[in-house]
Design an enzyme around this catalytic site. Structure first.
Site, PDB file in Angstrom:
ATOM      1  CG  ASP A   1      13.609  24.390 -10.503  1.00  0.00           C
ATOM      2  OD1 ASP A   1      14.832  24.319 -10.121  1.00  0.00           O
ATOM      3  OD2 ASP A   1      12.714  25.178 -10.069  1.00  0.00           O
TER       4      ASP A   1
ATOM      5  CG  ASP B   1      13.279  24.604  -4.116  1.00  0.00           C
ATOM      6  OD1 ASP B   1      12.846  24.081  -3.135  1.00  0.00           O
ATOM      7  OD2 ASP B   1      14.693  24.809  -4.166  1.00  0.00           O
TER       8      ASP B   1
END
Length: 342
Positions: free
Chosen positions: A26, A28
């Protein structure tokens, strides 16, 4: 791989960068926050790549194109190509292309990443409910998305058009804190219309399918900061996961995690890719990890010992998750987490 309903964090005798061929990272809250690299991320990812691990960046954020994301990562010191990036915009575009005729007009509420992904699948983005769209799609459009965009989506959805969402993350981490995410924007249209969208992003199968198709990963490790997207998505896909504590999930939320939200591994940040993971051992009515032993006593989590605080958190996870059984744990973690500085 991908054990569901686990009661103990997993252990690994070898570095995770050697045990898995591909890290599905991922962005963010894991690699960067508010556009700036998270401490230790650049160095850890470089070391994992040098050790032979492929790095793929899998994000529910549909705002930017893979080209823009790759350029940003490269500027931060993490060399990346557009093909290394998988977005929920790509996943929702593939989902829509399977249901709509080629060339179909789609009302877009979101950013350039969503428009580019739709064009790649032969769909035509339009801006108004009066442009004869046959479907509506929402993706994160950034903090400056005009309110009128939600009205356009609501007009079209209220007419009965199929409605799609790239993802439904309610929040997104930034440099100044936690901000509303695309899920909050989807709620605006849901409230206005009473309709329900088809969703593509993590933790749902369309995103996992898109990721595997694009990366070809054989032994993937999902790396994320969110329990309800990254970790649940790994669980749904039957693959292992590493939760890092650099984003939206804090230790208290981790201890209260329901079975499908429990990661295989837990670490402070991306340096966890470069090491093995200590085993958590049941011992004397409690659970030991490193120099710490955790148990549940009188409705409260207790912790004794000394050592690395992440080992203490792993031991607490085992105690809380075992106590919870198939549900969430009601034991108060405040005192035990306080001993670890959380």
């Amino acid at each position: 791989m991908g054990q569901q309903g686990r009661n103990l964090p997993g252990g690994s005798d070898t570095a995770l960068s050697a045990a898995y061929d591909t890290a599905l990272l991922d962005l963010d809250g894991v690699v960067y926050a508010g556009g700036e690299a998270i401490p230790h991320a650049v160095e850890a990812l470089g070391a994992a790549r040098d050790a032979g691990m492929r790095l793929a960046y899998v994000t529910n954020n549909a705002l930017r194109t893979p080209d823009a994301v790759a350029a940003h990562l490269t500027e931060l010191g993490v060399p990346a190509e557009p093909g290394d990036v998988v977005t929920s915009a790509q996943a929702v575009a593939r989902l829509m292309a399977g249901q709509l005729p080629r060339g179909a007009r789609v009302l877009v509420v979101g950013g350039e990443g969503l428009r580019v992904a739709l064009r790649e699948r032969g769909l035509e983005p339009v801006e108004s409910a009066d442009d004869d769209p046959v479907a509506v799609v929402q993706g994160y459009g950034g903090p400056d998305l005009p309110w009128g965009r939600f009205a356009e989506a609501s007009y079209a959805v209220a007419r009965g058009l199929p409605w799609f969402a790239s993802n439904t993350d309610l929040t997104i981490p930034g440099a100044r804190g936690i901000a509303p995410g695309n899920g909050a924007a989807v709620e605006v249209v849901r409230i206005a219309t009473g309709a329900e969208p088809q969703v593509a992003g993590k933790p749902l199968p369309p995103m996992h399918r898109e990721t595997i198709l694009r990366t070809g990963a054989r032994r993937p490790l999902v790396v994320g900061d969110r329990l309800d997207t990254d970790i649940e998505g790994a669980s749904n896909g039957g693959v292992d996961s590493l939760l890092v504590l650099t984003g939206v999930t804090d230790p208290a939320r981790l201890l209260a995690a329901v079975p499908e939200h429990r990661p295989t591994y837990v670490d402070t940040d991306l340096r966890g890719l470069l090491t093995g993971q200590p085993e958590v051992v049941a011992e004397g009515g409690g659970f030991r990890c490193g120099g710490w032993t955790a148990s549940v006593d009188g409705g409260a989590l207790t912790l004794d010992g000394a050592g690395e605080r992440t080992d203490g958190l792993r031991a607490l996870c085992a105690a809380a998750w075992t106590q919870a059984g198939a549900g969430s744990c009601g034991a108060d973690p405040a005192r035990a987490l306080g001993l670890l500085g959380w």
